[in-house]
Design an enzyme around this catalytic site. Structure first.
Site, short mmCIF file in Angstrom:
data_model
loop_
_atom_site.label_atom_id
_atom_site.label_comp_id
_atom_site.label_asym_id
_atom_site.label_seq_id
_atom_site.Cartn_x
_atom_site.Cartn_y
_atom_site.Cartn_z
N PHE A 143 0.43 0.44 -1.14
CA PHE A 143 0.45 -0.84 -0.43
C PHE A 143 -1.02 -1.21 -0.20
O PHE A 143 -1.80 -0.38 0.28
CB PHE A 143 1.18 -0.63 0.90
CG PHE A 143 1.44 -1.87 1.68
CD1 PHE A 143 2.63 -2.56 1.52
CD2 PHE A 143 0.51 -2.35 2.60
CE1 PHE A 143 2.89 -3.71 2.27
CE2 PHE A 143 0.76 -3.50 3.33
CZ PHE A 143 1.95 -4.17 3.17
N ASP A 212 1.26 8.44 4.40
CA ASP A 212 1.75 7.19 4.97
C ASP A 212 3.28 7.21 4.83
O ASP A 212 3.80 7.32 3.72
CB ASP A 212 1.14 6.00 4.21
CG ASP A 212 1.54 4.67 4.82
OD1 ASP A 212 2.69 4.54 5.27
OD2 ASP A 212 0.69 3.75 4.82
N TYR A 237 8.39 -1.00 12.45
CA TYR A 237 9.22 -2.21 12.37
C TYR A 237 10.09 -2.24 11.11
O TYR A 237 10.82 -3.19 10.90
CB TYR A 237 8.36 -3.48 12.46
CG TYR A 237 7.17 -3.52 11.52
CD1 TYR A 237 7.33 -3.81 10.18
CD2 TYR A 237 5.88 -3.26 12.00
CE1 TYR A 237 6.24 -3.82 9.33
CE2 TYR A 237 4.79 -3.28 11.16
CZ TYR A 237 4.97 -3.56 9.81
OH TYR A 237 3.89 -3.58 8.97
N LYS A 238 10.00 -1.22 10.27
CA LYS A 238 10.85 -1.16 9.08
C LYS A 238 12.13 -0.39 9.43
O LYS A 238 12.95 -0.91 10.16
CB LYS A 238 10.06 -0.56 7.91
CG LYS A 238 8.91 -1.51 7.47
CD LYS A 238 7.96 -0.91 6.46
CE LYS A 238 6.84 -1.92 6.15
NZ LYS A 238 5.70 -1.32 5.45
N ARG A 386 13.58 -6.63 -4.46
CA ARG A 386 13.73 -5.40 -3.67
C ARG A 386 14.95 -5.51 -2.77
O ARG A 386 15.15 -6.52 -2.10
CB ARG A 386 12.51 -5.20 -2.75
CG ARG A 386 11.30 -4.63 -3.38
CD ARG A 386 10.31 -4.07 -2.35
NE ARG A 386 10.32 -4.77 -1.05
CZ ARG A 386 9.63 -4.37 0.01
NH1 ARG A 386 8.90 -3.26 -0.04
NH2 ARG A 386 9.68 -5.05 1.13
C1 LIG Z 1 4.44 -1.83 5.66
C2 LIG Z 1 3.25 -1.02 5.26
C3 LIG Z 1 2.02 -1.18 5.91
C4 LIG Z 1 1.88 -2.20 6.99
O1 LIG Z 1 0.65 -2.15 7.64
P1 LIG Z 1 0.41 -3.03 8.92
O2 LIG Z 1 -0.90 -2.64 9.40
O3 LIG Z 1 1.56 -2.78 9.85
O4 LIG Z 1 0.46 -4.47 8.49
C5 LIG Z 1 0.97 -0.36 5.54
N1 LIG Z 1 1.10 0.56 4.55
C6 LIG Z 1 2.28 0.70 3.89
C7 LIG Z 1 2.40 1.74 2.83
C8 LIG Z 1 3.38 -0.09 4.21
O5 LIG Z 1 4.52 0.05 3.56
#
Ligand SMILES: *Cc1c(COP(=O)(O)O)cnc(C)c1O
Length: 416
Positions: A143, A212, A237-238, A386
């Site tokens: 990400f 992560d 939040y997921k 997705r």
């Molecule tokens: C959803 C997600 C994020 C989100 O980061 P925020 O700082 O909350 O915006 C970061 N890394 C990964 C791998 C994600 O899936």
């Protein structure tokens, strides 16, 4: 990436196929031990398959947040830092998340965004790794925020970024490796990486593993302590349903806490925050990962939302998640005209997270039409649909319906 192209040669599934799959869905839902969780959530009669982006609202949460606002803030005001447990919320909520990711208490602190926690973790890991190691290996498929932040962390600490696909990490490790930053589940393809094996390989090279967990926590067993992970971050939040922008978390294994040297040593992480001394002295334990004043309203929203997990075994969540994604793929295979979609999610259970990603030529318009018909997934440009399967509130009938509506949409847009 293993790709499974749909081999169904029918243009539309027969009525008997549809009938059989619907019946199977009903049976699977009837036997589902997590089925009762669904009524804890505020849902409509659509199919919500975007809980891997923003989890649904547990229905009891608004009343709890109302209390935080009107009584804790409105009436108790400043007293709530003590009397309502505001001050200790980051560690308390961390301990609520801990069992969901296989961590003993006292190692997780909640606060800030995932992006900020990636920064803390990567810099602190580079400091733990020590002198003489100048490379930070970063998942090349990550990400984007993780990659951006790691690159800045590397510049600040004098390290060099080495982008590497997770499968190639063992070959890329060496005496120069300081830190390895990986995702347990790939956000785009839904591929599950081998956290135990890769962590062991990182350790064998003398480096520090940072994971992560954004797309794995709340969907599958993580086993942070069991597998000896050093540091980890994740959002809430997921799959944890903490609400939009709910604070993320940072795990620092107990054995590293004394050496955890935060690049953001705010007053909240001070051993004596109210001493207001000019010199910094870090707190012991997970509080060392704190920075500034916690975002209490979001944090307590998350705390309330975590009640939806009471009594839930992560193994049961994983079993249902795999059954759901298997069944969805089976329905897609049966319903969707041949060649219209290609699954980029691994077929092997050991390599699958809790989402199905389908490559599709006109993905953008297909997703728009799906959403118009109440099937909510999302799009990763340019061509990936997705579908996230959140076992607490998605059922087998949802999976069957989503595949059927997808087939209808694809039939309509054929050749368009
Ligand atoms: C959803 C997600 C994020 C989100 O980061 P925020 O700082 O909350 O915006 C970061 N890394 C990964 C791998 C994600 O899936």
């Amino acid at each position: 990436m293993s790709e499974t192209t749909n081999t169904n040669t029918n243009t539309t599934a027969s009525a008997t196929t549809t009938e059989a799959l619907r019946e199977r869905a009903l049976k699977l839902d009837a036997a589902d031990q997590l089925a009762d969780r669904r009524e804890l959530f505020a849902l409509d009669d659509g199919v919500y398959l975007d809980g891997n982006s923003l989890g649904a609202l547990p229905a009891h949460v608004p009343a709890r947040v109302q209390d935080v606002l009107t009584r804790q803030w409105g009436e108790l005001r400043i007293r709530s830092w003590e009397e309502s447990g505001w001050w200790t919320a980051p560690e308390r909520v961390g301990d609520r998340i801990a069992p969901l990711v296989g961590a003993a208490a006292g190692q997780i602190v909640v606060g800030d965004s995932t992006s900020v926690n990636v920064f803390k973790a990567v810099v602190a890991a580079a400091r733990i790794a020590g002198e003489g190691r100048d490379e930070i290996l970063v998942d090349a498929t990550t990400f984007p925020t993780d990659g951006y932040i790691a690159a800045s962390a590397a510049r600040l600490t004098g390290h060099r970024i080495v982008p590497v696909a997770p499968a190639d990490v063992p070959a890329a490790l060496g005496p120069r490796t300081a830190v390895v930053l990986l995702n347990q589940v790939d956000y785009r393809s839904g591929r599950l990486h081998d956290l135990p094996g890769l962590t062991a390989a990182v350790h064998a090279a003398g480096a520090v593993a940072v994971w992560d967990l954004c797309h794995s926590a709340g969907a599958l067993p993580v086993g942070l302590d069991e597998h000896g992970v050093d540091l980890a971050v994740g959002c809430t939040y997921k799959y944890l349903n903490g609400g939009p922008g709910s604070p993320a978390y940072l795990y620092v294994a107990e054995r590293h806490q004394a050496a955890f040297d935060s690049p953001l040593p705010g007053w909240n992480s001070h051993a004596d925050p109210f001493g207001m001394t000019p010199d910094y002295a870090p707190a012991d334990g997970s509080a060392r990962g704190r920075v500034g004043t916690p975002d209490i309203v979001s944090m307590l929203t998350l705390e309330a939302a975590l009640d939806a997990w009471d009594g839930v075994e992560v193994d049961a969540v994983r079993a249902k998640s795999l059954a759901l994604t298997d069944f969805f793929l089976e329905c897609v295979e049966a319903y969707v005209p041949a060649g219209r979609v290609t699954s980029v999610t691994p077929a092997a259970h050991a390599e699958r997270g809790s989402q199905v990603a389908l490559r599709c030529d006109d993905a953008e318009s297909v997703m728009r039409r799906l959403i118009e018909r109440g099937v909510v997934g999302d799009l990763r440009r340019p061509d990936v649909l997705r579908f996230g399967f959140t076992p607490l509130y998605v059922g087998f009938a949802d999976a069957e319906r989503a595949a059927r509506v997808l087939a209808e949409v694809l039939a309509e847009t054929a050749g368009a």
